[in-house]
Design a protein around this motif. Structure first.
Motif: not given
Length: 112
Positions: A23, A25, A30-31
Motif C-alpha cells: 500500500r 500512501t 492518503e492512498l
C-alpha cells in the motif's frame, strides 16, 4: 552458521508462490496505489522491485489492472507498507486453482 540458516528462513515467506500487498500512501497518509506482488520483493533505495499481478489506483480516477503473467515494476512512494496476502481470486480462477461459480439471479441455481 546459524545466522545463515535464519536469514534463509526470513526470505522463505516471500517465495514464488506467495503474495504480498503493498500500500503506497502520500505524506498525508492518503492512498496513492495498492499493488499485489507475486514472489520475492526487492527493497530498493526508494521503494520495492516487484512482480505485480494487480494494481489499484486511488480516486478520483480509480482503476484496477490485472497482470496474470506478471509485470516487473517498482512500487515507489513516500510511505509503503507491505504484508502477506492470499492469491487474488481472479488469478486463482485464471490459473485453474479455484472453480468458477456462477449463480443464477432468477432461480438461485449454481453452475460451475
Amino acid at each position: 552458521m546459524a545466522a545463515a540458516g535464519l536469514s534463509a528462513c526470513e526470505h522463505a515467506p516471500y517465495g514464488h508462490d506467495t503474495f504480498t500487498k503493498l500500500r503506497v500512501t502520500n505524506v498525508r497518509g492518503e492512498l496513492v496505489a495498492e499493488w499485489i506482488a507475486r514472489g520475492y520483493i526487492t527493497p530498493l533505495e526508494r521503494g520495492y522491485g516487484i512482480d505485480a499481478v494487480e494494481r489499484r489506483t486511488a480516486p478520483p480516477f480509480a482503476t484496477v489492472a490485472h497482470y496474470p503473467d506478471g509485470w516487473r515494476t517498482t512500487a515507489v512512494g513516500p510511505n509503503i507498507h507491505h504484508w502477506r496476502c492470499p492469491k487474488p481470486l481472479w488469478l486463482a480462477e485464471y490459473e485453474g486453482d479455484a472453480p468458477v461459480v456462477i449463480r443464477s439471479e432468477t432461480d438461485g441455481k449454481t453452475f460451475r
